[in-house]
Enzyme design. Structure first.
Site, PDB file in Angstrom:
ATOM      1  N   ASP A  11     -10.957 -30.549  24.561  1.00 30.09           N
ATOM      2  CA  ASP A  11     -11.389 -29.144  24.629  1.00 30.09           C
ATOM      3  C   ASP A  11     -12.619 -28.957  25.515  1.00 30.09           C
ATOM      4  O   ASP A  11     -13.448 -28.077  25.271  1.00 30.09           O
ATOM      5  CB  ASP A  11     -11.673 -28.586  23.226  1.00 30.09           C
ATOM      6  CG  ASP A  11     -10.419 -28.512  22.366  1.00 30.09           C
ATOM      7  OD1 ASP A  11      -9.331 -28.336  22.945  1.00 30.09           O
ATOM      8  OD2 ASP A  11     -10.526 -28.642  21.136  1.00 30.09           O
ATOM      9  N   GLY A  13     -12.246 -28.303  28.811  1.00 30.71           N
ATOM     10  CA  GLY A  13     -11.874 -27.355  29.852  1.00 30.71           C
ATOM     11  C   GLY A  13     -10.972 -27.932  30.926  1.00 30.71           C
ATOM     12  O   GLY A  13     -10.865 -27.358  32.016  1.00 30.71           O
ATOM     13  N   THR A  15      -7.709 -27.991  31.170  1.00 32.98           N
ATOM     14  CA  THR A  15      -6.566 -27.141  31.525  1.00 32.98           C
ATOM     15  C   THR A  15      -7.012 -25.976  32.402  1.00 32.98           C
ATOM     16  O   THR A  15      -6.352 -25.652  33.407  1.00 32.98           O
ATOM     17  CB  THR A  15      -5.862 -26.633  30.255  1.00 32.98           C
ATOM     18  OG1 THR A  15      -5.452 -27.768  29.471  1.00 32.98           O
ATOM     19  CG2 THR A  15      -4.650 -25.794  30.602  1.00 32.98           C
ATOM     20  N   LEU A  16      -8.132 -25.356  32.074  1.00 32.45           N
ATOM     21  CA  LEU A  16      -8.664 -24.276  32.902  1.00 32.45           C
ATOM     22  C   LEU A  16      -9.008 -24.800  34.297  1.00 32.45           C
ATOM     23  O   LEU A  16      -8.654 -24.177  35.309  1.00 32.45           O
ATOM     24  CB  LEU A  16      -9.889 -23.661  32.241  1.00 32.45           C
ATOM     25  CG  LEU A  16     -10.660 -22.618  33.068  1.00 32.45           C
ATOM     26  CD1 LEU A  16      -9.758 -21.470  33.488  1.00 32.45           C
ATOM     27  CD2 LEU A  16     -11.865 -22.114  32.289  1.00 32.45           C
ATOM     28  N   LYS A  31       1.267 -32.739  33.933  1.00 30.72           N
ATOM     29  CA  LYS A  31       0.571 -33.334  32.796  1.00 30.72           C
ATOM     30  C   LYS A  31       1.484 -34.408  32.230  1.00 30.72           C
ATOM     31  O   LYS A  31       2.479 -34.103  31.551  1.00 30.72           O
ATOM     32  CB  LYS A  31       0.239 -32.292  31.731  1.00 30.72           C
ATOM     33  CG  LYS A  31      -0.431 -32.928  30.504  1.00 30.72           C
ATOM     34  CD  LYS A  31      -1.433 -32.034  29.842  1.00 30.72           C
ATOM     35  CE  LYS A  31      -2.169 -32.765  28.730  1.00 30.72           C
ATOM     36  NZ  LYS A  31      -3.323 -32.052  28.238  1.00 30.72           N
ATOM     37  N   GLU A  96      -3.283 -33.630  35.045  1.00 29.28           N
ATOM     38  CA  GLU A  96      -4.200 -33.399  33.923  1.00 29.28           C
ATOM     39  C   GLU A  96      -4.068 -34.507  32.890  1.00 29.28           C
ATOM     40  O   GLU A  96      -2.971 -34.794  32.404  1.00 29.28           O
ATOM     41  CB  GLU A  96      -3.928 -32.046  33.268  1.00 29.28           C
ATOM     42  CG  GLU A  96      -4.904 -31.747  32.143  1.00 29.28           C
ATOM     43  CD  GLU A  96      -4.685 -30.406  31.462  1.00 29.28           C
ATOM     44  OE1 GLU A  96      -5.265 -30.204  30.387  1.00 29.28           O
ATOM     45  OE2 GLU A  96      -3.930 -29.568  32.004  1.00 29.28           O
ATOM     46  N   ALA A  98      -5.268 -36.445  29.156  1.00 28.16           N
ATOM     47  CA  ALA A  98      -5.256 -36.047  27.744  1.00 28.16           C
ATOM     48  C   ALA A  98      -6.557 -36.527  27.105  1.00 28.16           C
ATOM     49  O   ALA A  98      -6.857 -37.727  27.143  1.00 28.16           O
ATOM     50  CB  ALA A  98      -4.050 -36.653  27.028  1.00 28.16           C
ATOM     51  N   GLY A  99      -7.336 -35.605  26.553  1.00 29.87           N
ATOM     52  CA  GLY A  99      -8.600 -35.985  25.935  1.00 29.87           C
ATOM     53  C   GLY A  99      -9.568 -36.568  26.950  1.00 29.87           C
ATOM     54  O   GLY A  99      -9.598 -36.157  28.111  1.00 29.87           O
TER      55      GLY A  99
END
Length: 202
Positions: A11, A13, A15-16, A31, A96, A98-99
């Protein structure tokens, strides 16, 4: 070019930032590992306005929002980097993660181990909170220990001038962008930051 978007934690950012990069470069997006819903691929697709970008299917689409190694175990499968093959693209590819960088894929491999196979330059996302200096510097340290190329760092969320200064000083990374805390995230916001990022991208 392939760009691997990773962060100092969950969380932060990614993805943004991935949407901003995809929009700016008219790049393709992928991803490889998705744990739980909503699918970040669909989120990025909904935020990008250019018509050139392609969105590739995940290699692993896991049901549980958990570390990939744990989510895979719940699904009765095992993730290995050998199974993760980048799609063939004639454009820049935004990948992208993960974590954070040390999130386990299995008992031996972690997210960061994917980078050489992806032939990617890293874009590091750092969101600022109490403790984020330590988390960012530790992330940078492990990336440097591997000798991986880093395009730069993107700060996300409420700013902290002193934290940003010391992170840039200690890492030696270039700041690519500062994303403010926005009341809503939509196509217009992504396009705004894509234009800002374009001005300092080389």
């Amino acid at each position: 070019m392939n760009y691997f978007v990773t962060a100092i934690g969950t969380d932060s950012g990614k993805t943004l930032v991935s949407a901003i990069l995809t929009e700016m470069l008219h790049a393709d997006y992928w991803k490889p590992i998705q744990s739980g819903a909503p699918r970040d691929t669909e989120t990025v697709r909904a935020l990008v306005t250019n018509e050139q970008s392609k969105f590739y299917k995940e290699t692993f689409l896991l049901k549980t929002p958990a570390s990939p190694h744990a989510a895979a175990r719940i699904d009765g499968i095992e993730i290995t980097i050998d199974q993760i093959v980048p799609p063939i693209s004639n454009r820049d590819l935004i990948i992208e993660g993960a974590g954070g960088v040390m999130v386990p894929l299995n008992d031996e491999e972690v997210i960061l181990d994917m980078v050489p196979k992806l032939n990617a330059e890293i874009v590091l996302v750092s969101n600022l909170y109490l403790g984020s200096i330590n988390h960012t510097l530790l992330t940078a340290e492990v990336i440097k220990s591997r000798g991986y190329d880093v395009k730069g760092i993107i700060f996300n969320g409420p700013g902290n001038e002193e934290s940003e200064r010391i992170i840039l000083l200690k890492t030696g990374y270039r700041q690519l962008l500062k994303v403010e805390q926005e009341p809503v995230i939509n196509k217009e916001i992504v396009k705004k930051y894509a234009e800002k990022l374009s001005a300092c991208w080389d």
